[in-house]
Design an enzyme around this catalytic site. Structure first.
Site, short mmCIF file in Angstrom:
data_model
loop_
_atom_site.label_atom_id
_atom_site.label_comp_id
_atom_site.label_asym_id
_atom_site.label_seq_id
_atom_site.Cartn_x
_atom_site.Cartn_y
_atom_site.Cartn_z
N GLU A 97 0.83 -1.20 0.00
CA GLU A 97 0.00 0.00 0.00
C GLU A 97 0.86 1.25 0.00
O GLU A 97 1.94 1.29 0.60
CB GLU A 97 -0.94 -0.01 1.21
CG GLU A 97 -2.04 -1.04 1.03
CD GLU A 97 -3.00 -1.15 2.20
OE1 GLU A 97 -4.18 -1.41 1.96
OE2 GLU A 97 -2.57 -0.97 3.35
N CYS A 110 3.35 8.36 1.44
CA CYS A 110 3.86 7.40 2.40
C CYS A 110 4.10 6.11 1.62
O CYS A 110 3.16 5.50 1.11
CB CYS A 110 2.84 7.19 3.51
SG CYS A 110 3.33 5.95 4.72
N CYS A 117 5.85 -6.76 7.40
CA CYS A 117 6.93 -6.29 8.27
C CYS A 117 7.22 -7.37 9.29
O CYS A 117 6.32 -8.05 9.77
CB CYS A 117 6.50 -5.00 8.97
SG CYS A 117 7.77 -4.33 10.06
N CYS A 121 5.35 -5.29 16.02
CA CYS A 121 4.82 -4.36 17.03
C CYS A 121 3.33 -4.67 17.25
O CYS A 121 2.57 -4.80 16.29
CB CYS A 121 4.99 -2.91 16.59
SG CYS A 121 6.70 -2.50 16.25
N CYS A 124 0.40 -2.55 15.57
CA CYS A 124 0.51 -2.16 14.17
C CYS A 124 -0.03 -3.27 13.26
O CYS A 124 0.38 -4.43 13.38
CB CYS A 124 1.98 -1.88 13.84
SG CYS A 124 2.25 -1.51 12.10
N GLU A 178 9.68 -1.82 7.80
CA GLU A 178 10.76 -1.34 8.66
C GLU A 178 11.91 -1.03 7.71
O GLU A 178 12.62 -1.93 7.26
CB GLU A 178 11.15 -2.40 9.70
CG GLU A 178 12.42 -2.07 10.47
CD GLU A 178 12.55 -0.62 10.91
OE1 GLU A 178 11.64 -0.09 11.54
OE2 GLU A 178 13.59 0.00 10.60
N SER A 209 11.38 6.42 9.07
CA SER A 209 11.00 6.08 10.45
C SER A 209 11.41 4.65 10.76
O SER A 209 11.11 3.73 10.00
CB SER A 209 9.48 6.24 10.60
OG SER A 209 9.06 5.81 11.86
N LEU A 233 9.65 5.39 19.68
CA LEU A 233 9.99 5.07 21.07
C LEU A 233 8.81 4.40 21.78
O LEU A 233 8.90 3.29 22.24
CB LEU A 233 10.39 6.34 21.83
CG LEU A 233 11.83 6.79 21.72
CD1 LEU A 233 12.06 8.03 22.57
CD2 LEU A 233 12.81 5.70 22.15
N HIS A 234 7.73 5.13 21.93
CA HIS A 234 6.47 4.64 22.53
C HIS A 234 6.56 4.32 24.02
O HIS A 234 5.54 4.14 24.68
CB HIS A 234 5.92 3.41 21.80
CG HIS A 234 5.85 3.56 20.32
ND1 HIS A 234 5.39 4.71 19.71
CD2 HIS A 234 6.20 2.72 19.30
CE1 HIS A 234 5.45 4.54 18.39
NE2 HIS A 234 5.94 3.37 18.13
N ASN A 308 -4.16 4.55 16.31
CA ASN A 308 -5.18 4.27 15.29
C ASN A 308 -5.66 2.84 15.49
O ASN A 308 -4.85 1.96 15.79
CB ASN A 308 -4.60 4.44 13.89
CG ASN A 308 -4.25 5.89 13.61
OD1 ASN A 308 -5.02 6.79 13.94
ND2 ASN A 308 -3.09 6.14 13.03
N CYS A 352 -1.32 5.77 10.30
CA CYS A 352 -0.12 5.10 10.82
C CYS A 352 -0.50 3.76 11.40
O CYS A 352 -1.41 3.66 12.23
CB CYS A 352 0.50 5.93 11.94
SG CYS A 352 1.11 7.49 11.41
#
Ligand code: SAH
Length: 360
Positions: A97, A110, A117, A121, A124, A178, A209, A233-234, A308, A352
């Site tokens: 995408e 984007c 990936c 995470c 995600c 990633e 990123s 980071l999160h 999100n 995101c």
């Protein structure tokens, strides 16, 4: 690579010139081809798409190279009209995408650099689907060409759009991806995208990123790659991060922050630190203070992203008030620039962490 298989979008301008030299052809023709690729936004090796090339040069090019564009399976517009998500099919049928986002006065794409990936995470959607394969540099570049071309076509039918809305201005390497897991293809794509004689998406216009792939960050630092670096980071503690980001166990927070320091020192650049805000999980003022202390003394800017929704994660986005408080702590108590990322395309799962390359 077999000569007949050379994908033109895989080559830097210098390499394209070398290829022409190897074929015994003048550099000027290579420059014309480059111009047609990145100013003309050609999608095929043909007279129509590459006007002005002598027929014998075109024939040599068609025999020795290829130009492969992704096929659009589906294009979906958000209801506010600011975002368009493309589901694209690659040569081998794999799907990715790409998202086109309009902000006032600029258009950002984007792009993906992998199909799926491997980082896993928890919040995600791409991480939830797993990894399929790396993209080639040409497949990354072609997404930008696709978006630039779509903008041009749209603009032709819409005289009201201002000039700034017609041109692709920024790239974020944040799609299904990633990027530092596919380092070589990504930096090659960046070199092609930033060429001033082409799409000219220079240092200020490309943001990469990463979840925190330490060896990749150190390589970027050493090679002084011209781009903006964003670090996910999160959480500001090792345990907190590891609970959200499995690879944080492989590259610890200490190692990550040391790599960030090295990057900032060797490039002189400020780093963006991303923080996905999950209600009740990492959005308290105390957590903001931990982050403020972690970033103390570093050239940093914090980018907050309210969570999100994704199918595989139950957390809720932080509400307006906690977001504001978190931001206030960083700004007022730590003097850290801190922005909240504008939400784009949530209704079409283009935000995101929502990209999963499914047609539904
Ligand atoms: N692999 C890269 C790019 C990921 S997408 C990285 O980890 O940085 C860009 C940002 O969106 C990252 O900070 C990522 O952690 C964040 N993100 C992922 N899922 C999200 C979600 N569901 N809601 C909000 N942000 C999310």
């Amino acid at each position: 690579m077999e000569e007949s298989a050379v994908n033109l979008h895989d080559l830097t301008r210098g390499e394209l010139r070398l290829l022409f030299a190897r074929w015994g052809l003048a550099t000027v023709h290579a420059d014309t081809v480059w111009n047609r690729l990145y100013l003309g936004l050609a999608t095929a090796i043909s007279e129509q798409e590459m006007p002005g090339l002598p027929p014998r040069i075109l024939a040599r090019l068609a025999a020795g190279a290829r130009l492969t564009m992704p096929r659009v399976v589906l294009a979906t517009d958000s209801t506010d009209g600011f975002t368009r998500k493309y589901l694209l099919s690659l040569d081998d049928g794999r799907r990715i995408e790409t998202v086109l986002m309009r902000y006032s006065g600029r258009v950002t794409a984007c792009v993906s650099s992998q199909a799926g990936c491997a980082m896993g995470c928890v919040f995600c959607a791409t991480g939830q689907t797993g990894f399929t394969r790396h993209l080639t540099a040409g497949e990354i570049v072609a997404q930008a060409v696709h978006v630039a071309r779509a903008l041009r076509t749209q603009a032709a039918g819409d005289a009201e759009r201002s000039a700034s809305d017609r041109r692709l201005r920024n790239i974020v390497l944040m799609g299904m991806v990633e990027p530092l897991h596919n380092y070589d293809a990504v930096v090659r794509a960046v070199d092609i995208l930033r060429d001033p004689a082409g799409l000219a998406l220079g240092a200020e216009r490309i943001t990469l990123s990463t979840v925190g792939v330490v060896p990749g960050i150190l390589r970027l630092a050493q090679e002084r790659r011209p781009l903006h670096l964003a670090i996910s980071l999160h959480a500001a503690t090792q345990e907190g991060r590891a609970a959200l980001i499995p690879v944080a166990r492989r590259w610890t927070l200490d190692e990550l922050m040391s790599a960030c320091r090295t990057y900032s020192e060797s490039t002189g650049r400020r780093i963006f630190y991303e923080w996905t805000l999950i209600a009740g999980r990492n959005d308290s003022p105390e957590e903001a203070r931990q982050l403020g202390r972690l970033l103390h003394g570093l050239p940093a800017q914090v980018n907050l992203i309210p969570l999100n929704p994704t199918v595989g994660y139950e957390g809720e986005p932080s509400r307006t008030e906690p977001v504001r408080r978190f931001q206030d702590v960083l700004r007022k108590e730590f003097d850290l620039p801190c922005t909240v990322r504008q939400r784009r395309g949530i209704d079409i799962a283009a935000g995101c962490g929502q990209l999963a390359a499914t047609a539904t």
